[in-house]
Write a protein that holds these residues in place. Structure first.
Motif, short mmCIF file in Angstrom:
data_model
loop_
_atom_site.label_atom_id
_atom_site.label_comp_id
_atom_site.label_asym_id
_atom_site.label_seq_id
_atom_site.Cartn_x
_atom_site.Cartn_y
_atom_site.Cartn_z
N PHE A 108 0.83 -1.21 0.00
CA PHE A 108 0.00 0.00 0.00
C PHE A 108 0.86 1.27 0.00
O PHE A 108 0.45 2.30 -0.54
CB PHE A 108 -0.99 0.00 1.18
CG PHE A 108 -0.38 0.15 2.54
CD1 PHE A 108 -0.29 1.39 3.16
CD2 PHE A 108 0.09 -0.96 3.24
CE1 PHE A 108 0.24 1.53 4.42
CE2 PHE A 108 0.63 -0.83 4.51
CZ PHE A 108 0.72 0.42 5.10
N ALA A 358 -0.60 7.43 2.97
CA ALA A 358 -0.94 6.01 2.90
C ALA A 358 -0.86 5.36 4.27
O ALA A 358 -1.74 4.57 4.66
CB ALA A 358 0.00 5.30 1.92
N LYS A 361 -3.80 6.76 6.60
CA LYS A 361 -5.09 6.20 6.18
C LYS A 361 -5.19 4.73 6.58
O LYS A 361 -6.25 4.27 7.03
CB LYS A 361 -5.25 6.33 4.66
CG LYS A 361 -5.56 7.73 4.18
CD LYS A 361 -7.04 8.05 4.39
CE LYS A 361 -7.46 9.30 3.66
NZ LYS A 361 -8.89 9.63 3.90
N TYR A 362 -4.09 4.01 6.42
CA TYR A 362 -4.07 2.59 6.78
C TYR A 362 -4.30 2.41 8.28
O TYR A 362 -5.11 1.57 8.71
CB TYR A 362 -2.74 1.98 6.36
CG TYR A 362 -2.62 0.49 6.59
CD1 TYR A 362 -3.14 -0.42 5.67
CD2 TYR A 362 -2.00 -0.03 7.73
CE1 TYR A 362 -3.03 -1.79 5.87
CE2 TYR A 362 -1.89 -1.39 7.94
CZ TYR A 362 -2.41 -2.27 7.01
OH TYR A 362 -2.32 -3.62 7.22
N GLN A 366 -7.39 0.58 10.19
CA GLN A 366 -7.13 -0.57 11.07
C GLN A 366 -7.57 -0.30 12.51
O GLN A 366 -7.96 -1.22 13.23
CB GLN A 366 -5.64 -0.92 11.05
CG GLN A 366 -5.13 -1.43 9.71
CD GLN A 366 -5.62 -2.82 9.38
OE1 GLN A 366 -5.79 -3.66 10.26
NE2 GLN A 366 -5.86 -3.08 8.09
#
Length: 474
Positions: A108, A358, A361-362, A366
């Motif tokens: 990602f 990235a 946002k990840y 999560q």
């Protein structure tokens, strides 16, 4: 011809060293085997030594182990693994010195970087992602305003300058054992001179005048609060690494709460250096973990996803010193706050911000379970090692904070006597020989490490200690 991956046993685990009759013979044979396995790393280090000035090359140097003193030169990485220039495969516990929470080259982040490369690397105009990434950081940390830099050293320098500009004071307090980058302003230490503890420069090249503006205190000690109180009208800031990299078992929650209350009462800026703890222990960092809100915090490592970035975030009353504060178009408002100097060509670099977006946002998707699960796996890993050390009667004890693990202050550490340091160095070299990269006696677990990886590391530690004992070198 490079080795191909078939199994841990085949590619990571070299042939066992046959114990020799004496420690000298054992060490000689081990050095020969290690040099043979990593010969290209050694050749590269020697070839470029005259040209490349690299502080890491002599790290841990000792004459008995001189022929082992060279870094492993990496060629590629993926997930929990690194491959060196000789084709050897390693389970990596260094993890970019704490950068790679998700392992090496996660898809990602790679995709975000590729997409940004297609758009170009625009430096000069405002970077399109800057505002969005600042909002994501604000949402996760609770900080009101955010700005960007490139390294931890730059971020801490900026945070201290903001504090001094806001308070019109110049003295700062830091704590023994903490590390805040390599700027002159924090490279000081306590040293006994003429029977008294005195503040002195940490290294040659640091001006003696620096020490006049720095107090060094004992972390977690209530007496340090009294010293702060006595110097309250002089102090611009107290700079704290909430859990120190070199003393992981010191996690003084009550002290931090008392420090927060005292600095608030005295108008001192409380700065949290969260380069390592930020986004690791909790999405909100050590502040969320301990329930303490700093005035300014500095972040780095994890948030960049492998790209160089650092973050200075904090309350608007302080961060307004960067740009003059809030104002609007279409009315009579204007930037009213006196600013301090802040600049940097690569601040808000498009690739770094693309990676940061990235990552954030990840983590947002999560939720805190990402850190909770990884923290628990690290706790189990450390417990398994400690159980083994106890049964084996070894004076070693490990501890952890989140996914960072290392020796407890009561165990054998790198600050012990020469024999202990050599023993720990040899243990580290044995682990490297078995395909395990660590930071000496500490390291980081990532979400990419599997149960198979962890079991292999544990077995590697046991076998290395057994071999060292057989050679009478532990």
């Amino acid at each position: 011809m490079k080795k191909k991956f078939f199994s841990l046993q085949q590619t990571l685990y070299p042939t066992e060293i046959v114990p020799q009759n004496t420690p000298e013979n054992y060490l000689s044979q081990f050095i020969n085997n290690y040099n043979t396995r990593t010969k290209t790393s050694k050749q590269i280090t020697q070839y470029y030594r005259a040209t490349l000035a690299d502080s890491r090359n002599p790290y841990g140097f000792s004459l008995p182990l001189k022929e082992l003193c060279y870094p492993i030169v990496a060629q590629k990485s993926l997930g929990s693994r690194i491959w060196d220039v000789d084709g050897n495969e390693y389970i990596d516990l260094v993890m970019g010195l704490g950068i790679n929470l998700f392992g090496h080259n996660p898809s990602f982040i790679k995709q975000a970087l590729l997409e940004q490369l297609e758009q170009g690397i625009q430096i000069g105009p405002q970077t399109e992602l800057a505002g969005e990434v600042a909002e994501l950081i604000s949402d996760l940390t609770g900080m009101e305003r955010v700005t960007f830099s490139n390294t931890g050293t730059e971020a801490v320098m900026t945070a201290v300058r903001i504090a001094r500009a806001a308070t019109k004071r110049y003295k700062i307090a830091i704590f023994s054992g903490s590390y805040h980058g390599h700027s002159d302003g924090t490279l000081v230490k306590l040293q006994e001179l003429d029977g008294k503890l005195q503040t002195v420069p940490l290294s040659c090249g640091v001006p003696k005048s620096i020490v006049e503006d720095v107090l060094i205190l004992d972390y977690g000690n209530p007496q340090s609060l009294e010293v702060i109180k006595a110097h309250g009208q002089e102090l611009a800031a107290v700079l704290v690494e909430p859990v120190q990299d070199g003393c992981l078992d010191l996690q003084p929650k009550e002290f931090l709460h008392q420090l927060r209350q005292l600095t608030t009462e005295l108008g001192i800026v409380l700065i949290f250096d969260e380069m390592i703890t930020g986004f690791r222990i909790h999405p909100g960092g050590a502040q969320a973990w301990f329930g303490v809100q700093a005035d300014i915090a500095t972040y780095g490592k994890i948030v960049g996803g492998g790209m160089p970035i650092s973050v200075i975030a904090g309350k608007a009353v302080y961060m307004d010193k960067i740009d003059g504060g809030m104002w609007n178009y279409g009315d009579s408002s204007f930037p009213q706050v006196e600013t301090t100097f802040f600049a940097g060509t690569y601040c808000k670099h498009p690739l770094s911000l693309a990676a940061a977006k990235a990552v954030l946002k990840y983590m947002q998707f999560q939720g805190s379970q990402l850190q909770t699960k990884l923290n628990q796996r690290t706790a189990e890993f450390v417990k398994t090692l400690n159980d083994y050390f106890a049964v084996a009667g070894l004076p070693i004890k490990m501890t952890h904070f989140g996914s960072l693990f290392g020796p407890a202050s009561s165990g054998v550490s790198a600050n012990s006597n020469t024999d202990s340091r050599i023993g720990l160095s040899l243990l580290n070299y044995h682990l490297i020989h078995k395909g395990i990269l660590s930071r000496g006696s500490s390291g980081f677990l990532s979400t990419a490490h599997t149960d198979e990886d962890i079991n292999y590391i544990i077995q590697g530690v046991k076998d290395s200690i057994s071999e060292l004992a057989s050679g009478e070198l532990l």
